[in-house]
Design a protein around this motif. Structure first.
Motif, PDB file in Angstrom:
ATOM      1  N   LEU A  18       1.101  -0.949   0.058  1.00 33.69           N
ATOM      2  CA  LEU A  18      -0.302  -0.092   0.045  1.00 33.69           C
ATOM      3  C   LEU A  18       0.798   1.403  -0.233  1.00 33.69           C
ATOM      4  CD1 LEU A  18      -2.633  -1.053   2.701  1.00 33.69           C
ATOM      5  CD2 LEU A  18      -2.473  -1.325   0.203  1.00 33.69           C
ATOM      6  N   LEU A  19       1.942   1.023   0.767  1.00 35.60           N
ATOM      7  CA  LEU A  19       2.997   2.176   0.689  1.00 35.60           C
ATOM      8  C   LEU A  19       4.157   2.317   0.300  1.00 35.60           C
ATOM      9  CD1 LEU A  19       1.290   3.507   3.971  1.00 35.60           C
ATOM     10  CD2 LEU A  19       1.079   4.970   1.455  1.00 35.60           C
ATOM     11  N   PRO A  20       5.301   3.101   0.221  1.00 38.68           N
ATOM     12  CA  PRO A  20       6.513   2.365  -0.049  1.00 38.68           C
ATOM     13  C   PRO A  20       7.118   2.429   1.361  1.00 38.68           C
ATOM     14  CG  PRO A  20       6.086   5.198  -0.513  1.00 38.68           C
ATOM     15  CD  PRO A  20       4.966   4.028  -0.811  1.00 38.68           C
ATOM     16  N   PHE A  21       8.112   1.825   0.813  1.00 37.68           N
ATOM     17  CA  PHE A  21       8.918   1.230   2.576  1.00 37.68           C
ATOM     18  C   PHE A  21       9.352   2.881   3.399  1.00 37.68           C
ATOM     19  CE2 PHE A  21      13.261   0.237   4.906  1.00 37.68           C
ATOM     20  CZ  PHE A  21      12.271  -0.341   5.725  1.00 37.68           C
ATOM     21  N   ARG A  30       7.803   8.247  14.128  1.00 34.65           N
ATOM     22  CA  ARG A  30       6.903   8.706  14.291  1.00 34.65           C
ATOM     23  C   ARG A  30       5.790   8.368  15.586  1.00 34.65           C
ATOM     24  NH1 ARG A  30       3.314  13.695  11.361  1.00 34.65           N
ATOM     25  NH2 ARG A  30       2.691  14.367  12.762  1.00 34.65           N
ATOM     26  N   TYR A  31       5.532   7.243  15.010  1.00 36.77           N
ATOM     27  CA  TYR A  31       4.760   6.238  15.438  1.00 36.77           C
ATOM     28  C   TYR A  31       5.105   5.157  15.959  1.00 36.77           C
ATOM     29  CZ  TYR A  31       1.277   9.854  14.201  1.00 36.77           C
ATOM     30  OH  TYR A  31       0.610  11.313  13.171  1.00 36.77           O
ATOM     31  N   ARG A  32       5.468   4.506  17.431  1.00 39.94           N
ATOM     32  CA  ARG A  32       6.346   3.375  17.736  1.00 39.94           C
ATOM     33  C   ARG A  32       5.284   2.191  17.704  1.00 39.94           C
ATOM     34  NH1 ARG A  32      11.138   3.187  20.512  1.00 39.94           N
ATOM     35  NH2 ARG A  32      10.174   1.373  21.558  1.00 39.94           N
ATOM     36  N   HIS A  33       4.191   2.752  17.483  1.00 40.28           N
ATOM     37  CA  HIS A  33       3.377   1.594  17.844  1.00 40.28           C
ATOM     38  C   HIS A  33       3.446   0.526  16.856  1.00 40.28           C
ATOM     39  CE1 HIS A  33       0.014   4.706  16.946  1.00 40.28           C
ATOM     40  NE2 HIS A  33      -0.487   3.806  16.506  1.00 40.28           N
ATOM     41  N   LEU A  34       3.460   1.325  14.914  1.00 38.97           N
ATOM     42  CA  LEU A  34       3.540   0.906  14.047  1.00 38.97           C
ATOM     43  C   LEU A  34       4.127   0.217  13.670  1.00 38.97           C
ATOM     44  CD1 LEU A  34       2.117   4.757  12.200  1.00 38.97           C
ATOM     45  CD2 LEU A  34       0.685   1.634  12.670  1.00 38.97           C
ATOM     46  N   ARG A  35       6.068   0.145  14.330  1.00 42.34           N
ATOM     47  CA  ARG A  35       6.854  -0.375  14.277  1.00 42.34           C
ATOM     48  C   ARG A  35       6.700  -1.994  13.037  1.00 42.34           C
ATOM     49  NH1 ARG A  35       6.716  -0.031  19.093  1.00 42.34           N
ATOM     50  NH2 ARG A  35       7.460  -2.297  19.994  1.00 42.34           N
ATOM     51  N   PHE A  36       6.239  -3.111  14.035  1.00 36.45           N
ATOM     52  CA  PHE A  36       6.285  -3.906  13.257  1.00 36.45           C
ATOM     53  C   PHE A  36       5.371  -4.425  12.012  1.00 36.45           C
ATOM     54  CE2 PHE A  36       6.908  -4.694  17.663  1.00 36.45           C
ATOM     55  CZ  PHE A  36       8.652  -4.969  17.484  1.00 36.45           C
ATOM     56  N   PHE A  37       4.957  -3.389  11.643  1.00 40.27           N
ATOM     57  CA  PHE A  37       4.280  -3.405   9.728  1.00 40.27           C
ATOM     58  C   PHE A  37       5.157  -2.929   8.646  1.00 40.27           C
ATOM     59  CE2 PHE A  37       0.629  -2.329  12.319  1.00 40.27           C
ATOM     60  CZ  PHE A  37      -0.470  -3.072  11.613  1.00 40.27           C
ATOM     61  N   LEU A  38       6.539  -2.565   9.342  1.00 34.41           N
ATOM     62  CA  LEU A  38       7.198  -2.702   8.181  1.00 34.41           C
ATOM     63  C   LEU A  38       7.334  -4.360   7.738  1.00 34.41           C
ATOM     64  CD1 LEU A  38      10.621  -0.273  10.339  1.00 34.41           C
ATOM     65  CD2 LEU A  38       8.353   0.111   8.713  1.00 34.41           C
ATOM     66  N   PRO A  39       7.964  -4.556   6.139  1.00 28.41           N
ATOM     67  CA  PRO A  39       8.227  -5.234   6.304  1.00 28.41           C
ATOM     68  C   PRO A  39       9.540  -6.377   6.066  1.00 28.41           C
ATOM     69  CG  PRO A  39       8.292  -4.006   4.166  1.00 28.41           C
ATOM     70  CD  PRO A  39       8.224  -2.822   6.040  1.00 28.41           C
TER      71      PRO A  39
END
Length: 288
Positions: A18-21, A30-39
């Motif tokens: 959906l989004l580039p890396f 910016r939002y640490r809770h999103l870190r494990f959405f990193l591929p």
């Protein structure tokens, strides 16, 4: 639902294009809770870890994913900032790739940081991270070594479910050298020892038992991992064994709550935090 399962699920979701890396990374920073959405599998050098250090990042490893946000383990980091001082000598037992070693070095900027990591591949990554930060050569020393209750050899094996996590409680894997904390302190000719962080995947009891002379002599603050899964795996109450030993040495022990506050523990039968802080009673006066 285990943490490992949740991480794996989020990693699977992360592959959706959906989004580039670069955008995903910016959001995670910016939002640490999103870190494990990193591929998984993205590799790069990040030049603003703790706002000052360069580190190698491979998003295969959960620890490095968190480092890519700029900080690692905010609760433990707060403890280090509170209990480590500029001229201290500190030991990072189970340093992994140096996430907390680097923080210790930034706080003990006129002191000495000794980072111990037995895993061959992990030690290489630790070494590479230190080489990216040559300004730390006068502060940080790294050792390809494990600590236990007696010298010898053990087997290092990575957790297949959580890349980067590994332990020495296995029957197979890579053969690595181990020695006691007492031996290590003597070999390094330590004149002081102020803080010891111990994260060794269920072998905290052996590390502490192998360092009783150094603990009695230097009276460091100890910060050790306490996870119920390891107590069950070991088959005996490793944490109350540690608790009782340190009580006999006149240490007070504290749960470290998510808000950073400390709650004194009367025993470790029910664990209220993933790490426990042990402070010599004489260092508690007026503080707790």
């Amino acid at each position: 639902m285990t943490k490992a399962f949740l991480i794996a699920l989020m990693r699977q979701m992360s592959v959706v294009p959906l989004l580039p890396f670069s955008v995903k990374l910016s959001l995670a920073q910016r939002y640490r809770h999103l870190r494990f959405f990193l591929p998984s599998g993205e590799q790069f050098v990040y030049d603003a870890y703790l706002d000052r250090f360069k580190v190698n990042i491979d998003t295969t490893y959960p620890i490095e994913v968190e480092m890519a946000t700029g900080h690692y383990d905010l609760t433990t980091s707060a403890i280090i900032r509170q209990f480590v001082h500029q001229k201290d000598t500190v030991i990072d037992v189970g340093a992994n790739v140096g996430a907390l070693t680097l923080l210790m070095a930034s706080v003990a900027s006129s002191g000495r940081v000794l980072a111990i990591e037995p895993g061959p591949s992990t030690f290489t990554r630790l070494k590479d991270n230190l080489e990216l930060n040559p300004q730390l050569k006068a502060i940080v020393q790294i050792f390809s070594l494990g600590l236990a209750d007696k010298a010898g050899e053990l087997f290092w094996q990575e957790d297949p479910n959580v890349p980067g996590n590994a332990g020495l409680l296995n029957e197979g894997g890579f053969r690595v050298s181990v020695k006691t904390l007492d031996q290590f302190a003597e070999e390094q000719r330590l004149k002081r020892l102020d803080f010891v962080k111990i994260d060794v995947e269920g072998m905290e009891y052996e590390v502490i038992c192998g360092g009783l002379e150094a603990i009695a002599r230097f009276r460091p603050v100890l910060y050790y991992e306490t996870l119920e899964s390891f107590r069950q795996h070991r088959g005996f109450d490793i944490y109350n064994a540690i608790f009782d030993q340190l009580c006999q040495m006149n240490y007070r022990q504290f749960y470290v709550l998510p808000d950073g506050k400390l709650s004194e523990a009367k025993d470790l039968t029910t664990l209220k935090s993933p790490n426990t802080l042990a402070v010599p009673a004489e260092k508690c006066s007026g503080r707790f």
